[in-house]
Design an enzyme around this catalytic site. Sequence first.
Site, short mmCIF file in Angstrom:
data_model
loop_
_atom_site.label_atom_id
_atom_site.label_comp_id
_atom_site.label_asym_id
_atom_site.label_seq_id
_atom_site.Cartn_x
_atom_site.Cartn_y
_atom_site.Cartn_z
N SER A 98 1.03 -1.65 -0.15
CA SER A 98 -0.09 0.45 0.30
C SER A 98 1.15 1.49 -0.09
O SER A 98 1.54 1.16 0.60
CB SER A 98 -1.00 -0.14 1.34
OG SER A 98 -1.83 1.12 1.97
N SER A 99 0.57 2.10 -0.78
CA SER A 99 1.75 3.46 -0.79
C SER A 99 1.53 4.42 -0.04
O SER A 99 0.89 4.10 0.28
CB SER A 99 1.40 3.45 -2.74
OG SER A 99 1.30 2.44 -3.69
N MET A 100 2.76 4.44 -0.25
CA MET A 100 2.22 5.86 0.79
C MET A 100 1.67 6.97 0.29
O MET A 100 1.08 7.01 -1.09
CB MET A 100 4.06 6.93 0.95
CG MET A 100 3.93 8.58 1.41
SD MET A 100 5.42 8.98 0.98
CE MET A 100 6.41 8.02 1.86
N PHE A 243 7.75 3.65 -7.29
CA PHE A 243 6.73 2.82 -6.85
C PHE A 243 8.05 1.88 -7.30
O PHE A 243 8.86 1.83 -8.16
CB PHE A 243 5.88 2.63 -7.67
CG PHE A 243 4.61 3.70 -7.41
CD1 PHE A 243 4.19 3.21 -6.41
CD2 PHE A 243 4.50 4.76 -7.52
CE1 PHE A 243 2.67 4.05 -6.10
CE2 PHE A 243 3.73 5.53 -7.15
CZ PHE A 243 2.94 5.35 -6.09
#
Length: 375
Positions: A98-100, A243
């Site tokens: 889950s990305s920043m 990413f």
Amino acid sequence: MDLATELRARLVDSLVDAGVLRDPRWVRAFREVPRDVFLPGFFVQRHDGTWSAMTPDSPDWLTAVYRNQVCVTQLDGDDSAWERARRGGAVGVPTSSSSMPTIMAIMLEALELDEGHRVLEIGAGTGYNAALLCHFLGQERVTTVDVDPGVLARAARHLALAGYRPACVLGDGERGCPERAPYDRVLGTCAVSRVPTAWLAQTRPGGLVVTTLNRALGAGLVRVESDGAGGGVGRVLREDGRFMPLRAHAPTWSRAALEHARTAPPEDSRTTELSARSVVEASSGFEFFAGLVLGDVVVGFDPVRLAHPDGSWARHRHGVVEQGGPRRLWDLAEEGYRRWRALDRPRRQRFGITVTPDAQWFWLDAPDSPHRWPL
């Protein structure tokens, strides 16, 4: 107000204060979509490099969920790593997360969405990003695709728990999702070495593709306006975002090449006035331009190393650079630094990108600029 709602409100307030979340519709989505539903478990890296498991039974799980940080949810594309982490520790390289939230907000704002738009998301992750899109547009206008059946199944399950059922499609993200095209927007949540022309071909003319570039130097966000035929023209965005790579775009040779650059005897050694920081740190004004002149180079640290698939390498330590292989990479960096200064030290936002079915390149200031670099 329960603890999750309070923590979520604090996170959103910080994103608004930082200026990365501006559209009231996105502010509302971040306030109302619970990130904790999408992170029932994730990996936390220890000081020794191994990974432990963070679950709702962990005392600070909820606090960690609502920190402005990446939460890793898969290692090496291997779901069995989770059980090893729960039993005591796992090793591996992150392959899903889950990305920043800061980067998510920047990319979602960059889409310039409007009501009625249809969006294709490449890389389902935990499903949280798709949920935000569903909140903004409605679930019937959102498609998310992932190559990993386990990742996709978990994302779909999380989305359903949150009340959303977008189209969740198993497939190679590089191919897009032609059966549900055309789209008004395509969002790549995994980094690509080149912008897949399928994404642009599946985007209506005038629609936008927003993605990150898989480059060890000069990575970051680009936004390309589609011509509807597999090409387009766009800009490198001011904001930096990085990413995990699309799996087909990950450089499998890099680990061995960087280890060689760590231990190989030098073919020449000399002092240099160009600092390692100027070349490899994203905060450096030169770093993006360094990526243009050092295409396909990967970077290692402690000490700083550059390596290229042709066998060229450089090692920088305490103002001394050692090099080997068919080309002198640090010489190229120094030459690039002189050219960058002669061009008035352009930062990343002065560059644009052109994509055609046959070639892709960067340009400085305008598409017809004489200053071009192949992607």
